[in-house]
Motif scaffolding. Structure first.
Motif, PDB file in Angstrom:
ATOM      1  N   SER A   1       0.844  -1.202   0.000  1.00 17.29           N
ATOM      2  CA  SER A   1       0.000   0.000   0.000  1.00 17.29           C
ATOM      3  C   SER A   1       0.871   1.240   0.000  1.00 17.29           C
ATOM      4  O   SER A   1       1.840   1.312   0.745  1.00 17.29           O
ATOM      5  CB  SER A   1      -0.849   0.066   1.267  1.00 17.29           C
TER       6      SER A   1
ATOM      7  N   ASP B   1       0.297   5.472   0.217  1.00 12.17           N
ATOM      8  CA  ASP B   1      -0.694   6.524   0.420  1.00 12.17           C
ATOM      9  C   ASP B   1       0.036   7.850   0.508  1.00 12.17           C
ATOM     10  O   ASP B   1       0.827   8.066   1.422  1.00 12.17           O
ATOM     11  CB  ASP B   1      -1.465   6.249   1.715  1.00 12.17           C
TER      12      ASP B   1
ATOM     13  N   GLN C   1       7.130   4.089   6.794  1.00  9.86           N
ATOM     14  CA  GLN C   1       7.068   2.812   6.095  1.00  9.86           C
ATOM     15  C   GLN C   1       7.178   1.681   7.107  1.00  9.86           C
ATOM     16  O   GLN C   1       7.882   1.796   8.110  1.00  9.86           O
ATOM     17  CB  GLN C   1       8.165   2.703   5.024  1.00  9.86           C
TER      18      GLN C   1
ATOM     19  N   GLN D   1       6.863  -2.910   7.443  1.00  6.96           N
ATOM     20  CA  GLN D   1       6.613  -4.211   6.847  1.00  6.96           C
ATOM     21  C   GLN D   1       6.156  -5.164   7.935  1.00  6.96           C
ATOM     22  O   GLN D   1       6.799  -5.281   8.982  1.00  6.96           O
ATOM     23  CB  GLN D   1       7.882  -4.761   6.186  1.00  6.96           C
TER      24      GLN D   1
ATOM     25  N   ARG E   1       3.186  -7.889   4.128  1.00  6.29           N
ATOM     26  CA  ARG E   1       2.406  -6.670   3.921  1.00  6.29           C
ATOM     27  C   ARG E   1       3.308  -5.467   4.118  1.00  6.29           C
ATOM     28  O   ARG E   1       3.985  -5.334   5.124  1.00  6.29           O
ATOM     29  CB  ARG E   1       1.262  -6.641   4.936  1.00  6.29           C
TER      30      ARG E   1
ATOM     31  N   GLU F   1       3.462  -1.219   4.026  1.00  6.91           N
ATOM     32  CA  GLU F   1       2.657   0.002   4.018  1.00  6.91           C
ATOM     33  C   GLU F   1       3.564   1.209   3.998  1.00  6.91           C
ATOM     34  O   GLU F   1       4.436   1.360   4.837  1.00  6.91           O
ATOM     35  CB  GLU F   1       1.756   0.043   5.261  1.00  6.91           C
TER      36      GLU F   1
ATOM     37  N   ALA G   1       3.485   5.483   3.628  1.00  5.83           N
ATOM     38  CA  ALA G   1       2.602   6.650   3.624  1.00  5.83           C
ATOM     39  C   ALA G   1       3.434   7.907   3.763  1.00  5.83           C
ATOM     40  O   ALA G   1       4.448   7.933   4.456  1.00  5.83           O
ATOM     41  CB  ALA G   1       1.595   6.550   4.765  1.00  5.83           C
TER      42      ALA G   1
ATOM     43  N   ARG H   1      -8.832   1.880   7.286  1.00  7.88           N
ATOM     44  CA  ARG H   1      -8.325   3.244   7.275  1.00  7.88           C
ATOM     45  C   ARG H   1      -8.308   3.791   8.692  1.00  7.88           C
ATOM     46  O   ARG H   1      -9.126   3.459   9.498  1.00  7.88           O
ATOM     47  CB  ARG H   1      -9.242   4.143   6.432  1.00  7.88           C
TER      48      ARG H   1
END
Lengths: 196, 296, 254
Positions: free
Chosen positions: B55, B57, B88, B90, B94, B96, B98, C100
């Motif tokens: 992901s 963002d 960031q 992990q 997964r 992520e 942002a 979210r």
């Protein structure tokens, strides 16, 4: 995604639905939605189509709810209606509902020996996701009978009546479907062993 | 007794290595230094297993995703100023990422541009307000969401593609064999060579254009409120068409075989009919936009 | 018995009739033939595993939303407005969002978005006679567990894009385009955007005006043409577009 609180029984919900109460329809929907949708999804292997078919099955049921007298279980009634909705859709699309061959073909006769004598069994367990994928890969004719019999629990005489074939045909289709699934599952397992 | 095991495999070993590379300012003289932004490039590398979930963002900035090697994710983030950071983390398979805006940051100095190289089977979620966002040559599920971001997806196969924007234009090219769901409030949507079991596109005020062949026996649903729908297909297309605009004009130049429908056909406002074997289902609907089905 | 004989007999033997007990000649073959006994075991395993797939999938909420809409359109749901329980279907345009973090300012957006769609389906199915409906009782559309924004009136469909006061006439600008006054929820939405993402305010405001105008226009058409099911569906979709706008904002405001 929680079901609405069930303050009423199914029988009460049916009576109230006949009076046109939305909450009653909703209770009946939530009670049976998984069974109906799963059946549609297994039969057509396409989530968008399965949604439409599930919707149609419930709509047909609700349109006729005024005529339900309780002679058979409500769920049986809905179950059969769902199967009919799906079969009609398959026929409309020109897909074979069941194959027409009655007997086993030559290549189906002996158990396959491709995977070696060491790996003959599925070792007593089947990965559920793999089984779902394997069912989706079945030719539509085999898939119909397999889903109706092994997943949904219909008897061969019921299946024969619903799909319009003989009981013998239903049995042989089921057997071929299971053989094919066995091949798919072994292949998937072998592939996984290579990469995993 | 039957037992069931989850299908997803555990990655063999997961390492998270962050490598920070050089940062250089671009001011030409001391007088300009206070006004110049310090642009920084950071690189992050992650080891992942099959079907990783990634992901990104960012409020402001572009995101571009391309295929890399099968077990590594490489993220290059270019930060336009010191007023924004990259968070960031992990967790197993997964990842992520942002952008974290510090107080008082605006679109100009809050921008972070991302470039990713990922395993082609990874699931990707991208979010950016301004964009643009692009993804190409991938096979996993893609979800892209932007406000004004332009979205470009090309050469993607098998996965679910979900896109929604407020007014960013959306272009899909050669997206095959998956589920495609696109929603925009006023962005235009362009589809070229997009086929699969389900292609569902909705734009309120934007237009939808489709250049393809509606193949794969799929279901194609294009809906607009005021935007126009333009479809360009070959003469041998095989589909069951339903088209209706409540207030707009509807035209086709195909010899459609009529089909029985419970809806009355209003010439100029709707048409129903099939071509070929009617393998795919095509539903074109608009409230006041025009609908045009054209033969290539 | 040969392997081929056993294979031929299996379709009859495996279900029901034999009740797990095979004829003697088949049993003795199976005891001595690993291939055939492996096959039988596998087929029984597959059949057993299949049973657990029944009722294993959950349909998305939009399926019920569509059913309810159709039932209302066909007059099978005959609840009075005061008794109506609304199906809070999720907007069908929205793909499943990843989890979210919700900002404290924007927590109210989610139930409003859901209410917009629920309200939309209520409006669409009730086909009111005129756009001006001062006696329309506010309907409690939001899920009861969701907190309502402090100080705001309960969300009614009429507040979507329409002025908050009792008179429902939209303001007509000099260009004779209908531009409705933003509702209380819209005002709150715009003020949240201004606070959290000021550079985006103008964009969101324009989009909001556009979706509100579309809702109004479609509503007016539906009122004049109550039998047009297609138009009602477009009205529902217009509400969903507004919900989509709220949802995108919810995701983007940090």
């Amino acid at each position: 995604m929680t079901d609405p609180k069930q303050a009423i029984t199914e029988a009460e919900a049916i009576e109230q639905a006949k009076q046109g109460h939305e909450a009653a329809f909703e209770v009946l929907y939530h009670l049976h939605k998984r069974r109906v949708y799963s059946l549609c999804l297994r039969m057509v292997a396409n989530p968008a189509q399965a949604e439409d078919l599930a919707q149609e099955a419930f709509l047909q049921l609700f349109r006729k709810i005024g005529t339900f007298r309780g002679e058979s279980a409500f769920s049986t009634w809905l179950h059969r209606m769902t199967v009919n909705v799906v079969l009609m859709q398959l026929r409309k699309k020109g897909l074979p509902v069941v194959s027409l061959e009655e007997t086993l073909e030559a290549d189906d006769e002996a158990p396959r020996k491709e995977f070696g004598t060491k790996d003959l069994r599925l070792t007593g367990s089947v990965d559920r996701l793999q089984l779902q994928r394997a069912i989706d890969k079945l030719p539509p004719g085999y898939r119909t009978v397999f889903v109706l019999h092994d997943v949904e629990g219909f008897e061969h005489n019921e299946i024969a009546q619903m799909v319009g074939c003989s009981i013998g045909n239903s049995k042989s289709q089921l057997h071929k479907a299971r053989l094919k699934l066995r091949d798919f599952l072994k292949f998937m397992r072998a592939e996984k062993a290579k990469t995993g | 007794m039957v037992e069931f095991r989850k299908a997803s495999s555990q990655p063999a070993s997961i390492k998270n290595t962050a490598i920070v590379t050089a940062v250089l300012a671009t001011c030409l003289s001391s007088a300009l230094c206070s006004a110049a932004f310090a642009e920084a490039a950071k690189e992050f590398r992650y080891t992942v297993g099959a079907h990783a979930n990634i992901s990104v963002d960012t409020q402001y900035g572009s995101i571009s995703v391309k295929p890399g090697t099968d077990n590594e994710v490489v993220v290059t983030a270019t930060l336009k100023s010191d007023n924004v950071e990259v968070d960031q983390q992990q967790n197993g398979n997964r990842i992520e990422i942002a952008s974290h805006l510090l107080r008082g940051t605006d679109q100009r100095n809050g921008q972070v541009d991302y470039e990713l190289l990922i395993p082609p089977d990874a699931t990707v979620n991208l979010r950016s307000s301004t964009g643009p966002m692009s993804a190409e040559r991938l096979q996993g599920d893609l979800t892209l969401e932007g406000a004004e971001a332009a979205v470009n997806v090309r050469d993607v196969e098998n996965g679910h593609v979900h896109i929604r924007t407020m007014r960013g234009p959306i272009t899909l090219t050669d997206v095959r064999n998956g589920h495609v769901e696109v929603a925009s409030i006023s962005g235009d949507v362009h589809l070229k060579g997009v086929t699969g079991p389900l292609v569902q596109v909705t734009s309120g005020r934007g237009g939808i254009s489709y250049d393809g062949d509606f193949s794969s026996g799929g279901e194609y649903r294009f809906t607009t409120h005021t935007g126009d729908i333009r479809v360009l297909v070959p003469a041998d297309v095989s589909a069951d068409f339903k088209a209706r605009s409540v207030l707009g004009r509807v035209q086709h130049d195909f010899p459609l075989k009529p089909r029985h429908s419970r809806f009355p056909e209003e010439v100029g406002r709707s048409f129903f009919g099939t071509t070929g074997q009617a393998s795919s289902e095509v539903v074109l609907r608009s409230f006041s936009g025009r609908i045009r089905l054209k033969q290539r | 018995m040969t392997c081929s004989d056993v294979e031929q007999a299996l379709p009859e033997l495996l279900d029901g009739e034999a009740n797990g007990a095979f004829p003697t000649e088949v049993e003795s073959h199976l005891q001595s033939c690993a291939a055939c006994s492996g096959l039988v075991s596998d087929l029984e395993t597959i059949a057993g595993a299949a049973r657990t797939l029944a009722a294993s999938e959950e349909p998305p909420p939009r399926v019920w939303a569509r059913i309810a809409l159709e039932l209302r359109a066909e007059g099978l749901i005959r609840d009075q407005p005061a008794d109506a329980k609304l199906a809070p279907g999720r907007p069908i345009l929205l793909p499943t969002a990843a989890r979210r973090r919700w900002s404290s300012t924007a927590w109210w957006l989610a139930p409003v978005a859901a209410a917009l769609v629920a309200g939309g389906s209520y409006v669409v199915s009730h086909k009111p006679a005129t756009p001006v409906a001062q006696n329309q009782a506010p309907v409690n559309a939001a899920p009861s567990s969701a907190p309502s924004p402090a100080g705001s009136a309960p969300t009614t469909p009429w507040q979507c894009g329409l002025p908050a006061q009792a008179s429902m006439q939209p303001t007509v600008t000099a260009q004779t385009t209908v531009e409705p006054e933003p509702s209380a929820d819209d005002q709150q939405f715009l003020s949240a955007v201004s606070t959290r993402a000021p550079s985006m305010r103008a964009t969101y405001e324009n989009q909001l005006k556009a979706v509100n105008a579309d809702i109004l226009e479609t509503q007016a058409y539906v009122d004049r043409n109550p039998r047009d099911a297609e138009a009602r569906e477009h009205l529902m979709e217009a509400y969903q577009q507004k919900a989509l706008l709220y949802q995108i904002a919810l995701d983007r405001i940090q």
